[in-house]
Write a protein that holds these residues in place. Structure first.
Motif, PDB file in Angstrom:
ATOM      1  N   ILE A   3       0.830  -1.215   0.000  1.00 49.34           N
ATOM      2  CA  ILE A   3       0.000   0.000   0.000  1.00 49.34           C
ATOM      3  C   ILE A   3       0.859   1.258   0.000  1.00 49.34           C
ATOM      4  CG2 ILE A   3      -1.637   1.338   1.389  1.00 49.34           C
ATOM      5  CD1 ILE A   3      -2.851  -1.349   2.289  1.00 49.34           C
ATOM      6  N   SER A   4       1.865   1.309   0.869  1.00 44.05           N
ATOM      7  CA  SER A   4       2.701   2.510   0.936  1.00 44.05           C
ATOM      8  C   SER A   4       3.557   2.655  -0.313  1.00 44.05           C
ATOM      9  CB  SER A   4       3.588   2.479   2.189  1.00 44.05           C
ATOM     10  OG  SER A   4       4.453   1.355   2.157  1.00 44.05           O
ATOM     11  N   GLY A   5       3.883   1.532  -0.973  1.00 43.87           N
ATOM     12  CA  GLY A   5       4.629   1.604  -2.223  1.00 43.87           C
ATOM     13  C   GLY A   5       3.775   2.114  -3.368  1.00 43.87           C
ATOM     14  N   VAL A   6       2.532   1.630  -3.455  1.00 45.64           N
ATOM     15  CA  VAL A   6       1.621   2.022  -4.532  1.00 45.64           C
ATOM     16  C   VAL A   6       1.223   3.490  -4.417  1.00 45.64           C
ATOM     17  CG1 VAL A   6      -0.700   1.688  -5.474  1.00 45.64           C
ATOM     18  CG2 VAL A   6       0.731  -0.301  -4.931  1.00 45.64           C
ATOM     19  N   PHE A   7       0.950   3.931  -3.181  1.00 46.20           N
ATOM     20  CA  PHE A   7       0.476   5.301  -2.970  1.00 46.20           C
ATOM     21  C   PHE A   7       1.608   6.255  -2.583  1.00 46.20           C
ATOM     22  CE2 PHE A   7      -3.297   2.676  -2.362  1.00 46.20           C
ATOM     23  CZ  PHE A   7      -4.198   3.326  -3.177  1.00 46.20           C
ATOM     24  N   SER A   8       2.834   5.888  -2.913  1.00 41.41           N
ATOM     25  CA  SER A   8       3.978   6.738  -2.607  1.00 41.41           C
ATOM     26  C   SER A   8       3.855   8.083  -3.309  1.00 41.41           C
ATOM     27  CB  SER A   8       5.274   6.054  -3.048  1.00 41.41           C
ATOM     28  OG  SER A   8       6.376   6.913  -2.872  1.00 41.41           O
ATOM     29  N   LEU A   9       4.253   9.144  -2.613  1.00 37.38           N
ATOM     30  CA  LEU A   9       4.230  10.483  -3.190  1.00 37.38           C
ATOM     31  C   LEU A   9       5.453  10.736  -4.061  1.00 37.38           C
ATOM     32  CD1 LEU A   9       2.964  12.429  -0.055  1.00 37.38           C
ATOM     33  CD2 LEU A   9       1.635  11.595  -2.000  1.00 37.38           C
ATOM     34  N   ASN A  10       6.376   9.804  -4.054  1.00 35.43           N
ATOM     35  CA  ASN A  10       7.551   9.858  -4.918  1.00 35.43           C
ATOM     36  C   ASN A  10       7.778   8.452  -5.450  1.00 35.43           C
ATOM     37  OD1 ASN A  10       9.732  10.926  -6.234  1.00 35.43           O
ATOM     38  ND2 ASN A  10      10.993  11.227  -4.414  1.00 35.43           N
ATOM     39  N   PRO A  11       6.914   7.959  -6.327  1.00 34.73           N
ATOM     40  CA  PRO A  11       6.874   6.543  -6.719  1.00 34.73           C
ATOM     41  C   PRO A  11       8.206   6.011  -7.254  1.00 34.73           C
ATOM     42  CG  PRO A  11       4.987   7.732  -7.594  1.00 34.73           C
ATOM     43  CD  PRO A  11       5.927   8.757  -7.061  1.00 34.73           C
ATOM     44  N   GLY A  12       8.546   4.812  -6.807  1.00 38.76           N
ATOM     45  CA  GLY A  12       9.729   4.138  -7.324  1.00 38.76           C
ATOM     46  C   GLY A  12      11.042   4.607  -6.756  1.00 38.76           C
ATOM     47  N   VAL A  13      11.006   5.555  -5.831  1.00 39.19           N
ATOM     48  CA  VAL A  13      12.241   6.063  -5.224  1.00 39.19           C
ATOM     49  C   VAL A  13      12.309   5.587  -3.777  1.00 39.19           C
ATOM     50  CG1 VAL A  13      13.561   8.113  -4.581  1.00 39.19           C
ATOM     51  CG2 VAL A  13      12.278   8.069  -6.727  1.00 39.19           C
ATOM     52  N   PHE A  14      13.421   4.979  -3.411  1.00 35.08           N
ATOM     53  CA  PHE A  14      13.590   4.440  -2.053  1.00 35.08           C
ATOM     54  C   PHE A  14      14.938   4.934  -1.523  1.00 35.08           C
ATOM     55  CE2 PHE A  14      11.425   1.407  -4.829  1.00 35.08           C
ATOM     56  CZ  PHE A  14      10.183   1.336  -4.222  1.00 35.08           C
ATOM     57  N   SER A  15      14.894   5.846  -0.554  1.00 32.70           N
ATOM     58  CA  SER A  15      16.120   6.420   0.029  1.00 32.70           C
ATOM     59  C   SER A  15      17.088   6.893  -1.050  1.00 32.70           C
ATOM     60  CB  SER A  15      16.801   5.397   0.943  1.00 32.70           C
ATOM     61  OG  SER A  15      16.088   5.249   2.141  1.00 32.70           O
ATOM     62  N   GLY A  16      16.561   7.577  -2.049  1.00 36.36           N
ATOM     63  CA  GLY A  16      17.415   8.076  -3.114  1.00 36.36           C
ATOM     64  C   GLY A  16      18.049   6.976  -3.933  1.00 36.36           C
ATOM     65  N   ASP A  17      17.518   5.741  -3.795  1.00 31.67           N
ATOM     66  CA  ASP A  17      18.024   4.563  -4.522  1.00 31.67           C
ATOM     67  C   ASP A  17      19.482   4.260  -4.207  1.00 31.67           C
ATOM     68  OD1 ASP A  17      15.598   4.007  -5.734  1.00 31.67           O
ATOM     69  OD2 ASP A  17      15.992   5.351  -7.418  1.00 31.67           O
ATOM     70  N   SER A  18      19.944   4.687  -3.060  1.00 33.67           N
ATOM     71  CA  SER A  18      21.303   4.361  -2.641  1.00 33.67           C
ATOM     72  C   SER A  18      21.403   2.867  -2.347  1.00 33.67           C
ATOM     73  CB  SER A  18      21.682   5.140  -1.380  1.00 33.67           C
ATOM     74  OG  SER A  18      22.817   4.565  -0.775  1.00 33.67           O
ATOM     75  N   PRO A  19      22.356   2.161  -2.941  1.00 39.68           N
ATOM     76  CA  PRO A  19      22.459   0.711  -2.724  1.00 39.68           C
ATOM     77  C   PRO A  19      22.801   0.339  -1.286  1.00 39.68           C
ATOM     78  CG  PRO A  19      24.381   1.522  -3.908  1.00 39.68           C
ATOM     79  CD  PRO A  19      23.405   2.651  -3.864  1.00 39.68           C
ATOM     80  N   PHE A  20      23.318   1.292  -0.516  1.00 37.39           N
ATOM     81  CA  PHE A  20      23.697   0.989   0.862  1.00 37.39           C
ATOM     82  C   PHE A  20      22.656   1.438   1.880  1.00 37.39           C
ATOM     83  CE2 PHE A  20      27.714   1.563  -1.473  1.00 37.39           C
ATOM     84  CZ  PHE A  20      28.236   0.285  -1.315  1.00 37.39           C
ATOM     85  N   TYR A  21      21.623   2.159   1.425  1.00 37.64           N
ATOM     86  CA  TYR A  21      20.627   2.688   2.346  1.00 37.64           C
ATOM     87  C   TYR A  21      19.213   2.219   2.043  1.00 37.64           C
ATOM     88  CZ  TYR A  21      23.773   6.064   4.577  1.00 37.64           C
ATOM     89  OH  TYR A  21      24.769   6.637   5.298  1.00 37.64           O
ATOM     90  N   CYS A  22      18.891   2.067   0.759  1.00 40.93           N
ATOM     91  CA  CYS A  22      17.489   1.904   0.381  1.00 40.93           C
ATOM     92  C   CYS A  22      16.936   0.527   0.761  1.00 40.93           C
ATOM     93  CB  CYS A  22      17.304   2.141  -1.112  1.00 40.93           C
ATOM     94  SG  CYS A  22      17.767   0.768  -2.160  1.00 40.93           S
ATOM     95  N   GLU A  23      15.635   0.522   1.012  1.00 40.58           N
ATOM     96  CA  GLU A  23      14.889  -0.706   1.265  1.00 40.58           C
ATOM     97  C   GLU A  23      13.699  -0.715   0.307  1.00 40.58           C
ATOM     98  OE1 GLU A  23      15.280  -1.816   5.903  1.00 40.58           O
ATOM     99  OE2 GLU A  23      14.350   0.123   5.507  1.00 40.58           O
ATOM    100  N   ASN A  24      13.857  -1.424  -0.798  1.00 42.59           N
ATOM    101  CA  ASN A  24      12.776  -1.502  -1.772  1.00 42.59           C
ATOM    102  C   ASN A  24      11.919  -2.739  -1.489  1.00 42.59           C
ATOM    103  OD1 ASN A  24      13.911  -3.836  -3.099  1.00 42.59           O
ATOM    104  ND2 ASN A  24      15.329  -2.469  -4.167  1.00 42.59           N
ATOM    105  N   PRO A  25      10.832  -2.953  -2.227  1.00 45.43           N
ATOM    106  CA  PRO A  25       9.941  -4.086  -1.924  1.00 45.43           C
ATOM    107  C   PRO A  25      10.638  -5.435  -1.864  1.00 45.43           C
ATOM    108  CG  PRO A  25       8.835  -2.566  -3.403  1.00 45.43           C
ATOM    109  CD  PRO A  25      10.237  -2.056  -3.252  1.00 45.43           C
ATOM    110  N   MET A  26      11.643  -5.657  -2.705  1.00 43.65           N
ATOM    111  CA  MET A  26      12.346  -6.947  -2.669  1.00 43.65           C
ATOM    112  C   MET A  26      13.085  -7.145  -1.352  1.00 43.65           C
ATOM    113  SD  MET A  26      11.407  -8.409  -5.343  1.00 43.65           S
ATOM    114  CE  MET A  26      12.456  -9.845  -5.224  1.00 43.65           C
TER     115      MET A  26
END
Length: 358
Positions: A3-26
């Protein structure tokens, strides 16, 4: 998560997509599968092996962390560097401090209950030294959140040992003896660090000036300001949050924000981070899981007839206590929180699995 991924106000972006910080759905799916895997492991042999594996990870991390305290960098961080500060194989000393206090809880439990779990006298004698070494590198991280987590671990064992001593004195006496020896070693390391390094003094002085400065936003290395910005967004986005791992949005969406101003990808408080990015229902769900796990594990320690099962639950519960308290000031990062989700599964109450003899 969905739900929070679908209704994100900045869709598809997770912690600036940093490989060391981000937590995406996977990543979140990986957490949940690790949790599920933990609930299925009931073998005493496997649980003991897991504890030894955790201790092995801690030793491996601490070797690099120890060298960092002498500015010897066999591992290199792309995002963080501070002189004579341990960060192990993580990308930040705060993450390292949080990871180490969690793993120290496991190593401590192994020694406290070594009469039941360790047959080798060499390993039994080595565990206090190993734990003391881990504790030194934890202090070397200069992460004050690790102190908070260690204080929680100490309180956990003091309270639980007192309660169990009243229930069964003879069975708990060896554990109390080992606890006193181990915490004596920790105190000796603390004194060594206080006398020969600036780990303790620097953190104490930093805390004093943050408080004496009179600016509440600066307390906790700007954590109060970080939390305030996130909490301001909750009334408007309470149902699904601003978006999965999208904390940065609360800064860049502020009308007064300009390029170059302070912003963070994480709340530096896991509970506020969930609240802001995933909404009130998600936080309530997560807290319900933690409370359910805690109550079930405590009941298991108090009432479990099988002493081995009780011991393993006791140790993992100590790791749980250290993590959830340090999480008040730390961030959920993939290479740290994977261990916690696994342990969460290991102590979650479940029905027995019965197998046919065939």
């Amino acid at each position: 998560m969905v739900i929070s991924g679908v209704f994100s106000l900045n869709p598809g972006v997770f912690s600036g997509d940093s490989p060391f910080y981000c937590e995406n759905p996977m990543h979140f799916l990986a957490y949940y599968w690790l949790f599920f895997a933990g609930t299925l492991i009931d073998s005493d042999k496997y649980r003991k092996n897991i504890l030894f594996c955790f201790t092995g990870v801690a030793i491996f991390e601490s070797i690099f962390g120890f060298l960092h305290t002498f500015d010897i960098e066999l591992s290199y961080s792309l995002y963080y560097h501070a002189e004579r500060t341990a960060y192990g194989l993580t990308q930040n000393s705060n993450f390292y401090g949080g990871l180490m206090v969690f793993l120290i809880a496991g190593a401590s439990g192994l020694y406290i209950f070594s009469d039941k779990l360790v047959s080798s006298k060499v390993i039994k004698c080595a565990l206090p030294l190993v734990s003391a070494f881990l504790f030194y590198t934890m202090l070397g991280s200069r992460a004050r959140l690790a102190w908070v987590g260690f204080a929680a671990l100490t309180a956990f064992y003091v309270i639980s040992l007192i309660i169990m001593y009243r229930k069964d004195k003879e069975a708990v006496k060896p554990a109390i003896k080992h606890f006193l020896i181990l915490w004596g070693a920790y105190f000796a390391v603390f004194l060594i660090a206080f006398i020969f390094t600036d780990y303790i003094r620097e953190a104490t002085v930093r805390t004093y000036w943050e408080v004496a400065n009179g600016d509440a936003d600066k307390i906790g290395s700007d954590r109060f300001y970080n939390w305030k910005m996130g909490l301001m967004s909750v009334p408007k986005h309470w149902l699904s949050g601003v978006g999965l791992d999208n904390y940065r949005y609360v800064f860049i969406s502020d009308p007064n924000y300009q390029e170059g101003m302070y912003l963070q990808d994480k709340a530096h408080n896991e509970y506020i981070h969930i609240l802001v990015t995933q909404g009130v229902p998600s936080l309530l769900n997560y807290l319900a899981l933690l409370i359910f796990t805690l109550i079930g594990a405590v009941k298991s320690v108090l009432n479990e007839v099988d002493s081995n099962k009780r011991t393993f639950t006791w140790i993992f519960l100590g790791m749980f206590a250290a993590y959830v308290v340090q999480a008040l000031f730390n961030s959920s990062i993939t290479y740290v929180v994977i261990y916690f989700w696994f342990v969460l599964g290991l102590i979650t109450p479940r029905t027995e699995i019965y197998r046919k003899s065939k």
